[in-house]
Scaffold this motif. Sequence first.
Motif, PDB file in Angstrom:
ATOM      1  N   THR A   8     -12.950 -36.771 -16.988  1.00 51.24           N
ATOM      2  CA  THR A   8     -11.490 -36.725 -16.974  1.00 51.24           C
ATOM      3  C   THR A   8     -11.062 -35.279 -17.151  1.00 51.24           C
ATOM      4  O   THR A   8     -11.447 -34.638 -18.125  1.00 51.24           O
ATOM      5  CB  THR A   8     -10.895 -37.585 -18.106  1.00 51.24           C
ATOM      6  N   ASN A   9     -10.307 -34.779 -16.192  1.00 49.51           N
ATOM      7  CA  ASN A   9      -9.869 -33.391 -16.233  1.00 49.51           C
ATOM      8  C   ASN A   9      -8.366 -33.276 -16.098  1.00 49.51           C
ATOM      9  O   ASN A   9      -7.740 -34.061 -15.384  1.00 49.51           O
ATOM     10  CB  ASN A   9     -10.516 -32.596 -15.091  1.00 49.51           C
ATOM     11  N   GLU A  43       7.699 -35.429 -12.748  1.00 51.31           N
ATOM     12  CA  GLU A  43       6.356 -34.933 -12.413  1.00 51.31           C
ATOM     13  C   GLU A  43       6.182 -33.469 -12.817  1.00 51.31           C
ATOM     14  O   GLU A  43       5.132 -33.065 -13.299  1.00 51.31           O
ATOM     15  CB  GLU A  43       6.069 -35.082 -10.918  1.00 51.31           C
ATOM     16  N   GLU A  44       7.234 -32.679 -12.610  1.00 45.15           N
ATOM     17  CA  GLU A  44       7.116 -31.231 -12.821  1.00 45.15           C
ATOM     18  C   GLU A  44       6.818 -30.869 -14.277  1.00 45.15           C
ATOM     19  O   GLU A  44       6.052 -29.961 -14.548  1.00 45.15           O
ATOM     20  CB  GLU A  44       8.397 -30.518 -12.365  1.00 45.15           C
ATOM     21  N   GLU A  45       7.460 -31.573 -15.214  1.00 39.41           N
ATOM     22  CA  GLU A  45       7.258 -31.201 -16.621  1.00 39.41           C
ATOM     23  C   GLU A  45       6.120 -31.973 -17.274  1.00 39.41           C
ATOM     24  O   GLU A  45       5.920 -31.878 -18.478  1.00 39.41           O
ATOM     25  CB  GLU A  45       8.554 -31.377 -17.426  1.00 39.41           C
ATOM     26  N   SER A  46       5.374 -32.724 -16.498  1.00 31.32           N
ATOM     27  CA  SER A  46       4.263 -33.503 -17.047  1.00 31.32           C
ATOM     28  C   SER A  46       2.936 -32.768 -16.883  1.00 31.32           C
ATOM     29  O   SER A  46       2.771 -31.969 -15.960  1.00 31.32           O
ATOM     30  CB  SER A  46       4.175 -34.859 -16.337  1.00 31.32           C
ATOM     31  N   THR A  47       2.010 -33.074 -17.792  1.00 27.45           N
ATOM     32  CA  THR A  47       0.632 -32.588 -17.701  1.00 27.45           C
ATOM     33  C   THR A  47      -0.195 -33.760 -17.179  1.00 27.45           C
ATOM     34  O   THR A  47      -0.213 -34.825 -17.788  1.00 27.45           O
ATOM     35  CB  THR A  47       0.131 -32.136 -19.082  1.00 27.45           C
ATOM     36  N   HIS A  48      -0.851 -33.561 -16.031  1.00 26.37           N
ATOM     37  CA  HIS A  48      -1.527 -34.659 -15.331  1.00 26.37           C
ATOM     38  C   HIS A  48      -3.045 -34.631 -15.532  1.00 26.37           C
ATOM     39  O   HIS A  48      -3.635 -33.564 -15.689  1.00 26.37           O
ATOM     40  CB  HIS A  48      -1.230 -34.570 -13.830  1.00 26.37           C
ATOM     41  N   PHE A  49      -3.635 -35.835 -15.477  1.00 31.67           N
ATOM     42  CA  PHE A  49      -5.076 -35.991 -15.632  1.00 31.67           C
ATOM     43  C   PHE A  49      -5.634 -36.856 -14.514  1.00 31.67           C
ATOM     44  O   PHE A  49      -4.991 -37.820 -14.097  1.00 31.67           O
ATOM     45  CB  PHE A  49      -5.397 -36.666 -16.977  1.00 31.67           C
ATOM     46  N   LEU A  50      -6.830 -36.486 -14.072  1.00 31.63           N
ATOM     47  CA  LEU A  50      -7.547 -37.251 -13.055  1.00 31.63           C
ATOM     48  C   LEU A  50      -8.908 -37.613 -13.603  1.00 31.63           C
ATOM     49  O   LEU A  50      -9.647 -36.742 -14.072  1.00 31.63           O
ATOM     50  CB  LEU A  50      -7.702 -36.417 -11.776  1.00 31.63           C
ATOM     51  N   ALA A  51      -9.235 -38.902 -13.565  1.00 33.05           N
ATOM     52  CA  ALA A  51     -10.568 -39.357 -13.970  1.00 33.05           C
ATOM     53  C   ALA A  51     -11.365 -39.658 -12.714  1.00 33.05           C
ATOM     54  O   ALA A  51     -10.837 -40.222 -11.751  1.00 33.05           O
ATOM     55  CB  ALA A  51     -10.471 -40.610 -14.829  1.00 33.05           C
ATOM     56  N   ALA A  93      -8.972 -38.301 -23.411  1.00 32.75           N
ATOM     57  CA  ALA A  93      -8.730 -36.961 -22.846  1.00 32.75           C
ATOM     58  C   ALA A  93      -7.278 -36.540 -23.048  1.00 32.75           C
ATOM     59  O   ALA A  93      -6.993 -35.384 -23.395  1.00 32.75           O
ATOM     60  CB  ALA A  93      -9.082 -36.949 -21.360  1.00 32.75           C
ATOM     61  N   VAL A  94      -6.353 -37.467 -22.844  1.00 29.35           N
ATOM     62  CA  VAL A  94      -4.933 -37.148 -23.007  1.00 29.35           C
ATOM     63  C   VAL A  94      -4.637 -36.842 -24.484  1.00 29.35           C
ATOM     64  O   VAL A  94      -3.975 -35.846 -24.799  1.00 29.35           O
ATOM     65  CB  VAL A  94      -4.043 -38.291 -22.476  1.00 29.35           C
TER      66      VAL A  94
END
Length: 145
Positions: A8-9, A43-51, A93-94
Motif C-alpha cells: 500500500t503506497n 480529490e484535490e485536498e485528499s491524500t490518496h493510497f493505492l494497494a 497504511a492510512v
Amino acid sequence: MDSIEIKTNKVSAAEDLEKVFAIRREVFVGEQNCPPELEWENEEESTHFLATVNGEPAGAARWRKTENGYKLERFAVLKQYRGKGVAQAVVQAVLNDLPADADYIYLNAQVQAMGLYGKFGFVAEGPEFEEAGIQHYKMVFKGSR
C-alpha cells in the motif's frame, strides 16, 4: 494457496490516481450504485493510497483534514481481492500516514465494514444514517497508533 504480496503506497502521480479512481468507480459506482457525482469530490485536498496485490491494483483509500479533524474515506477493495488482507493493509497504511498530532480521526463506515474498523480501534458514535443509499455509522478512532 499461492503467496501474495500486498503493498500500500501513498500516490499522487496521475497514472496512479487513475488506478485509484478506477477501483473506486468499480466498487462504489458499479457494484454499490453510488451516484457518480457524489463519488468525485474533495480529490484535490485528499491524500490518496493505492494497494496492490502482486503488482496489480487491488484497493484504494484516502484521508483529508476537515474542520472536524482527520477523515478517512473511500476505502474500496476489488471483489477478486477481498478476504486476502488488503483492506487491513490499507487501513493500517492510512493510519500510519496521518500526522502525529492528528487527535480526532473519524470515518463513516458502511455497516458491513464496521467490524474491520473496530479491529483498529474505531468506535461507532451516534445514530445509523444513510449516505448514497447505503446505511452507515460514524466511527471515531479510540485506539493507539
